[in-house]
Design a protein around this motif. Structure first.
Motif, short mmCIF file in Angstrom:
data_model
loop_
_atom_site.label_atom_id
_atom_site.label_comp_id
_atom_site.label_asym_id
_atom_site.label_seq_id
_atom_site.Cartn_x
_atom_site.Cartn_y
_atom_site.Cartn_z
N ALA A 1 27.06 37.70 43.10
CA ALA A 1 27.91 36.51 42.98
C ALA A 1 29.52 36.86 42.52
O ALA A 1 30.13 36.26 43.14
N ALA A 2 29.34 37.61 41.61
CA ALA A 2 30.89 37.91 41.04
C ALA A 2 31.86 38.58 41.91
O ALA A 2 32.88 38.00 42.09
N CYS A 3 31.06 39.74 42.71
CA CYS A 3 32.17 40.20 43.65
C CYS A 3 32.19 39.26 44.99
O CYS A 3 33.35 39.29 45.50
N ARG A 4 31.26 38.47 45.25
CA ARG A 4 31.60 37.42 46.46
C ARG A 4 32.70 36.51 45.98
O ARG A 4 33.52 36.25 46.71
N GLU A 5 32.68 36.03 44.82
CA GLU A 5 33.60 34.84 44.23
C GLU A 5 35.04 35.62 44.17
O GLU A 5 35.88 34.85 44.65
N ALA A 6 34.88 36.60 43.83
CA ALA A 6 36.29 37.33 43.44
C ALA A 6 36.92 37.70 44.91
O ALA A 6 38.17 37.19 45.18
N LYS A 7 36.19 37.87 46.06
CA LYS A 7 36.70 38.15 47.35
C LYS A 7 37.05 36.78 47.79
O LYS A 7 38.40 36.78 48.31
N GLU A 8 36.25 35.76 47.90
CA GLU A 8 36.54 34.54 48.38
C GLU A 8 37.73 33.88 47.88
O GLU A 8 38.66 33.47 48.69
N GLU A 9 37.95 34.02 46.57
CA GLU A 9 39.09 33.31 45.77
C GLU A 9 40.41 34.11 45.66
O GLU A 9 41.55 33.48 45.58
N THR A 10 40.31 35.42 45.74
CA THR A 10 41.64 36.29 45.59
C THR A 10 41.67 37.43 46.73
O THR A 10 42.73 37.86 46.84
N GLY A 11 40.80 37.48 47.72
CA GLY A 11 40.93 38.54 48.64
C GLY A 11 40.76 39.62 48.39
O GLY A 11 40.78 40.79 49.16
N LEU A 12 40.49 40.13 47.05
CA LEU A 12 40.26 41.54 46.30
C LEU A 12 38.88 42.02 46.48
O LEU A 12 37.94 41.16 45.98
N ASP A 13 38.63 43.07 46.83
CA ASP A 13 37.47 43.73 46.75
C ASP A 13 37.43 44.43 45.23
O ASP A 13 38.19 45.06 45.04
N VAL A 14 36.42 44.00 44.24
CA VAL A 14 36.35 44.27 42.94
C VAL A 14 35.33 45.50 42.56
O VAL A 14 34.32 45.50 43.40
N ARG A 15 35.68 46.16 41.76
CA ARG A 15 34.54 47.01 40.99
C ARG A 15 34.30 46.65 39.74
O ARG A 15 35.16 46.56 38.90
N LEU A 16 33.19 46.20 39.50
CA LEU A 16 32.75 45.67 38.24
C LEU A 16 32.76 46.70 37.17
O LEU A 16 32.10 47.90 37.45
N ILE A 17 33.28 46.47 36.16
CA ILE A 17 33.13 47.98 35.04
C ILE A 17 32.12 47.31 34.09
O ILE A 17 31.20 48.29 33.73
#
Length: 139
Positions: free
Chosen positions: A56-72
């Motif tokens: 969910a965190a990765c999906r929400e980050a992508k949907e709202e910012t367009g960024l693919d994130v790496r969770l730390i």
């Protein structure tokens, strides 16, 4: 004991959400919300049924910012029943890093990158105190 009766407790449960503090360039990414409540927020949202918090965190980050994130790491969980005036939510906040170009998406009207001294107003929900915990390294 809360003011809810036992029967009300069985009928209502807090909703799980995630928020993602994205370390990006020289600060953290916040989004300006298109929907109520209006203001700046940490990217995040509701966890879908059958979805893990991390997904969910990765999906929400992508949907709202367009960024693919790496969770730390998982940062903290916030559960004050008053943190969202619309309903009782419990959020798990993640720290993440991202590369690439951010864009405002989904329910974000715009995005910005902020530092402790440049935080915008208004910041909605309990996100200002979450950011203060982060910037003050309250882990």
């Amino acid at each position: 004991m809360t003011s809810l009766s036992k029967s009300n407790k069985a009928e209502k449960s807090p909703l799980p959400t995630v928020d993602i503090i994205i370390r990006y360039r020289e600060g953290v990414v916040l989004i300006k919300r298109k929907n109520e409540p209006h203001g700046w927020a940490i990217p995040g949202g509701f966890v879908d049924y059958g979805e893990s918090l991390e997904t969910a965190a990765c999906r929400e980050a992508k949907e709202e910012t367009g960024l693919d994130v790496r969770l730390i790491r998982q940062f903290h969980t916030y559960s004050d029943p008053e943190r969202d005036k619309r309903m009782h939510t419990i959020t798990t906040v993640y720290l993440a890093e991202a590369d690439g170009e951010a864009v405002a998406g989904d329910d974000a009207a715009e995005y910005g990158v902020f530092t402790p001294t440049t935080l915008p107003n208004p910041i909605v929900f309990d996100h200002r105190s979450i950011l203060e915990d982060y910037f003050n390294q309250i882990y």
